[in-house]
Scaffold this motif. Sequence first.
Motif, PDB file in Angstrom:
ATOM      1  N   GLU A 186     -34.476 -21.907 -11.103  1.00 36.48           N
ATOM      2  CA  GLU A 186     -33.357 -21.901 -12.051  1.00 36.48           C
ATOM      3  C   GLU A 186     -32.290 -20.906 -11.632  1.00 36.48           C
ATOM      4  OE1 GLU A 186     -36.434 -22.111 -15.379  1.00 36.48           O
ATOM      5  OE2 GLU A 186     -34.516 -21.769 -16.360  1.00 36.48           O
ATOM      6  N   VAL A 219     -30.235 -22.482  -9.023  1.00 37.48           N
ATOM      7  CA  VAL A 219     -29.288 -23.449  -9.604  1.00 37.48           C
ATOM      8  C   VAL A 219     -28.111 -22.712 -10.236  1.00 37.48           C
ATOM      9  CG1 VAL A 219     -28.991 -25.174 -11.429  1.00 37.48           C
ATOM     10  CG2 VAL A 219     -31.013 -25.237  -9.975  1.00 37.48           C
ATOM     11  N   LEU A 220     -28.432 -21.676 -11.001  1.00 36.29           N
ATOM     12  CA  LEU A 220     -27.369 -20.928 -11.679  1.00 36.29           C
ATOM     13  C   LEU A 220     -26.437 -20.271 -10.664  1.00 36.29           C
ATOM     14  CD1 LEU A 220     -29.340 -19.260 -14.621  1.00 36.29           C
ATOM     15  CD2 LEU A 220     -27.807 -21.218 -14.727  1.00 36.29           C
ATOM     16  N   LYS A 221     -27.005 -19.766  -9.599  1.00 36.80           N
ATOM     17  CA  LYS A 221     -26.153 -19.139  -8.586  1.00 36.80           C
ATOM     18  C   LYS A 221     -25.293 -20.173  -7.874  1.00 36.80           C
ATOM     19  CE  LYS A 221     -27.828 -14.705  -7.234  1.00 36.80           C
ATOM     20  NZ  LYS A 221     -28.119 -13.840  -6.102  1.00 36.80           N
ATOM     21  N   MET A 222     -25.838 -21.355  -7.663  1.00 32.87           N
ATOM     22  CA  MET A 222     -25.048 -22.410  -7.019  1.00 32.87           C
ATOM     23  C   MET A 222     -23.930 -22.892  -7.933  1.00 32.87           C
ATOM     24  SD  MET A 222     -27.563 -24.668  -4.644  1.00 32.87           S
ATOM     25  CE  MET A 222     -28.740 -25.110  -5.879  1.00 32.87           C
ATOM     26  N   SER A 259     -30.794 -13.881  -2.379  1.00 30.69           N
ATOM     27  CA  SER A 259     -29.868 -14.958  -2.011  1.00 30.69           C
ATOM     28  C   SER A 259     -30.421 -16.299  -2.485  1.00 30.69           C
ATOM     29  CB  SER A 259     -29.688 -14.985  -0.499  1.00 30.69           C
ATOM     30  OG  SER A 259     -30.908 -15.339   0.107  1.00 30.69           O
ATOM     31  N   ILE A 260     -29.543 -17.278  -2.510  1.00 33.72           N
ATOM     32  CA  ILE A 260     -29.964 -18.600  -2.983  1.00 33.72           C
ATOM     33  C   ILE A 260     -31.074 -19.152  -2.099  1.00 33.72           C
ATOM     34  CG2 ILE A 260     -29.211 -20.997  -3.272  1.00 33.72           C
ATOM     35  CD1 ILE A 260     -26.452 -19.871  -4.046  1.00 33.72           C
ATOM     36  N   SER A 261     -30.914 -18.987  -0.789  1.00 33.13           N
ATOM     37  CA  SER A 261     -31.934 -19.528   0.117  1.00 33.13           C
ATOM     38  C   SER A 261     -33.277 -18.835  -0.125  1.00 33.13           C
ATOM     39  CB  SER A 261     -31.503 -19.374   1.571  1.00 33.13           C
ATOM     40  OG  SER A 261     -31.116 -18.041   1.820  1.00 33.13           O
ATOM     41  N   LEU A 301     -34.710 -20.238  -3.249  1.00 39.66           N
ATOM     42  CA  LEU A 301     -35.180 -21.614  -3.101  1.00 39.66           C
ATOM     43  C   LEU A 301     -36.573 -21.682  -2.486  1.00 39.66           C
ATOM     44  CD1 LEU A 301     -31.884 -23.358  -1.999  1.00 39.66           C
ATOM     45  CD2 LEU A 301     -33.164 -23.757  -4.100  1.00 39.66           C
ATOM     46  N   VAL A 340     -38.989 -20.574  -3.794  1.00 42.17           N
ATOM     47  CA  VAL A 340     -39.809 -20.697  -5.001  1.00 42.17           C
ATOM     48  C   VAL A 340     -40.679 -19.462  -5.232  1.00 42.17           C
ATOM     49  CG1 VAL A 340     -41.576 -22.002  -6.223  1.00 42.17           C
ATOM     50  CG2 VAL A 340     -39.815 -23.183  -4.926  1.00 42.17           C
TER      51      VAL A 340
END
Lengths: 285, 882
Positions: free
Chosen positions: B330, B333-336, B417-419, B422, B424
Amino acid sequence: MTVNDATAATVSVEGLVQIYTVDGQDTAALSGVSLTVRSGEIVALVGPSGAGKSTLLSVLAGLTTPSAGRVQIAGHELSGKDVGRLDSVRGTDLAVLLQDVSRNLLPYLTVRQNIELGWPSRLARSIDADAILDIVGIDPKLRPQPLQAVSAASRQLTAIAATLATNPAVLLADEPTSSLTGAEVRAVTDAILRANEELGTTVIAVTHDLDVATALDARIITIRDGRIRMDARGGTTELLVREDGSIPLPDDLIRQFPAGTSVVVVPGAEPGTFVVRRATSEGPQ
Amino acid sequence: MTRLATIARRHRFGHAVLFAVTVCLLVGTASVDPLLTRSFRNALITFHAEQQGVSGSQVQFESGGTSPLSIAQLEKAVDPRVRAVTAAPIESRTVVVSSLKTVQPVRIQSTQDACAHVHLVSGRCPTARNEVMVAQAAVRGNGSKILHLGAQLPVTGSTLWAGDPRLNPRKTMRLVGIFTVSDDNPFWGGTGVGDYAPPTATSTSPTEYWLTPASTFAGKVPTAPQSQTKDAPPGVSWLGITSTVSYPVLPTRLNPQTLPAAVAGVNATTAKLGQQVTVFESLSRIQELTHTDVRQAGQILPFLLVQLGVVLLILLVQVTSYFGTARRGEAAVLKMRGNGTRGVVRFGAEEFLPSYVVGVVCGLGLAYVVDELVRRLWLPGDVDAAWNWTACCAALAMATLVLVVWLVCWTAMARQSISALLRVRPPRTRGARLSMPLAVLGTLCLIGVILTATKNLTGAPVQVTPVLLAGLVALVVGALLTPVAAWLVRRLLARRRAAGALAVAQLGRRAGVVTAVATLVITSALFTLSISQFARGGENRAARTAADLGAPAVINLGTGFDTVSGQALEQAVNSVDPHHRDFSPAVGIASATSESNAILGVVPSDLQRMGLRTGLAQPIPWSALRGGGSTDEPTALAATWTLPANTGSVIQAPTMMDVDGPYRVVGTAPYIPGAGARTLVVNLATMLASGNRRDNVTYQVFSATQNPHRIAQLEDATRKAGFASATVQTETKTRASYDATATAWAMNLSIVVSILSVFAALTSVVLVAVASRRDRQSDLRALRTGGVPRRVARAATVGEFALLTLLGTVIGTATAPLAALLTGPTMLWWSTPPAEPLTRTGFMWPVGVVAAAVLIVLLLVVATVFGLRLARAADKGEGRTA
């Protein structure tokens, strides 16, 4: 052959190198990739698995720090130090659609809520959920449905709508049609085309399916072994002039113009176009 | 974002509940400390106030003599701080007169509202001048021919206050009522208005009370000789009237603030009134008995609750980290969508804010509920609930700490970071690893343990040492878990033990396992140690009770103004128990000074029998005293804990000849039951034969029975022998006073604390299971794909949780004896330093081992059952995925 002006591009990549270290071994995923994409253009990055196309998209999306090279996207320069710098402009200038649809959405929300919610207040006000859902083609009856209650295609369309909700300048989509078939794929490509047409969004999509690229009427960039091997659109191949003045050729052109081949460049019929021909022994024609 | 957070909260209601419960427990733990400290302190004071009995239930200011102060003067002088803890004053006037009919001194007393506090057997309450009512016991003692309704009872005033006996007026009292009084009625402040003390040859004390109205005392003090054959005129009063103002103590108003103030008030009043007034009060005694406990309650409880707080804080970190891990997708997603770190933190804050608020409020409420339950079900006395601002401040402080922990954990996740998000879950670690914060924590634990081992850390803070020791062990276990697990996996695989290898492998790589093991180690150590200390404390208190009394009961006799002797005591005992089956007389000379010691004369054969009954571990050489030695150099037993004596040595101590004399030590023991500090125990017969000393002589009777009837018989006999009073001290009562101490209550509370800690550890294990659910399904899929039979995979899952629990509990329980060894000698076993060397401080092995075994088996069963359910759930999940 047309040579683009890099300064007018929405996306500009120059000499991009991406190296991964796995078990102490360095592996080059991208080796000197250079690319420009103009505003409103649809680009399909194609190539076999492991070619480096998803890595390229990841770098463009600011998810991976490039090892070397220069990347500029939507007016933002990605330094090699801080990919998180792009976080503040996500949604307005840049949107990313990840391959796994579930990673683009919040599972406990409805279709409409997935468009409306989760945005910072500076973006939330500008969102018109129904308008964007109309653009991607989601039936109004499905919009109040929980995400788990709709089909895989609808979920993908919801994800696309969510990424486009704030009308970003560039949409980076990783395999937007993976795990979809037939009509579902068409629905997705139609959605992307409509978004491109109605919103003017620049789209760079990674796909392994040439039919998808064709359906998107996209400029097709073939990547293999971390290098761009072909950049073509409707029989026209685009090439980028490097800083040193050299022009790297894709594989199919190299076959026609092997190294050492002498070529002549003459002005074309239209302004700003040139015709490249193999030089004959008689000299240029 | 608020709407999103609301929906997310509804979707994950379990997370909200778990967070609220964790916050609630933490805030409750912090805020219950001031509440319990207050309750403990107040209960201690109330307990000791009630222990004073009816005789200590009033603060009495008594003025008599030739020029007594009036009641109004007394009341005016009483300090307001005394009035703050007492009820309305009871006014009394008394005079000792001689009854011409019974030829006995009697006390005529007028007490305000007296009639409301007696039971009239016959007649009526006296209302007119010179009317009296007498106790039924007095009627029985004097005979109904003398004391009957309507009887005219001439009396003359006491000669005690009159220089000229002719100043004593003669008056005739008229008996109008006969009454009885309940012994436990605090109104009378322990004065025996309903009793009758038969006259003795030497006694000058009044034998009975005659209650009369205030008008009997009206009139002027005689200044001229009065007629000794006729009644004095109505305008003439008595000489030697004593005015008394009694303030009934209200135990519920006594607390650590009001008690010292009241004692200061009593002292101020006494100073103001000077020598004219005698003060009888128990407040000073209550303060003396409780001030150490009151101080220690404020030290013990915070350190005790810190143990639970530490475990709960670990749980909070685990819970918050798990929530963060569960929301990584989540957050990505929020960061994206353009939310930066602040946006993700805000989302989490909005999702958890209601749980946080509910947790804080409920925590404060829980603290009050726990305090209420403790006061109602456990603590003695009727201590009222009260709003406590300190508890609120503690709750707010803990709430702030929770907020900081949450913010640190959440921000650490949100800043990724988003990566990275991701992925998880965070990347798994390999090899031994100790982060900087954990290294600092480990160093602090080590310093605490070293300080305790070197006895630089003592008293109440030592209660934290077991947590520090267990924490240190847990950190070492956590650091070594992964490499040891890897080594073990290789060994098991080499022996083709697939299920075991898989279980160990899973244990070594699961996220959160180290935290769960650490929590289990700490809680198991605390639980086992608490049980051991609880049992050891009980054993110590029982031993000390037995040693204090030396018999199931001791009757201490007061001599009053009369002179009594040891022989009189022997005769009194022999009259009710000729063979000393139940009672044994003892006479002491309590004049221990820097140069001299105290003496206790006993009947050795009696105490040998009674000593055996109390079950003391140390044998006392009573038989060595049988002969008693010569009167010039009596034989004695010495307790080596305060008298550095050897057998054969000669020690100076007081004798019955009023001078110090030599005593030859014929036997020693670490401690001699019934004998106080620096007391030589001698043969009573030899002691009494050597002289007839009266000053500083104490009289007591060791009783092998607590039978009230038998003890009452003895009391009657001693009263007839001239002893003024008898105070019965039973084993039960003494033990109760030891049990009602801050240290004893803390040991009881530590059991509750450790049980709560075990529940926190179980929650930690459950969190590991829930957090690794996806991992486990993925692992099982991989194992099934790799051809591992379902049976082996299931055994591996069960084994993983069994191993997790076993590892934590076994190491934890094994740490407990070491913690006992470290902390036992310096921790607070007693509210006041024990005067006897009876305190054993080591690990209570039988009880501790049983507790450890029960805990290990119990948690193992829970973990196995839980593991089985998880394996089945994972199988189903795998099936669905397939």
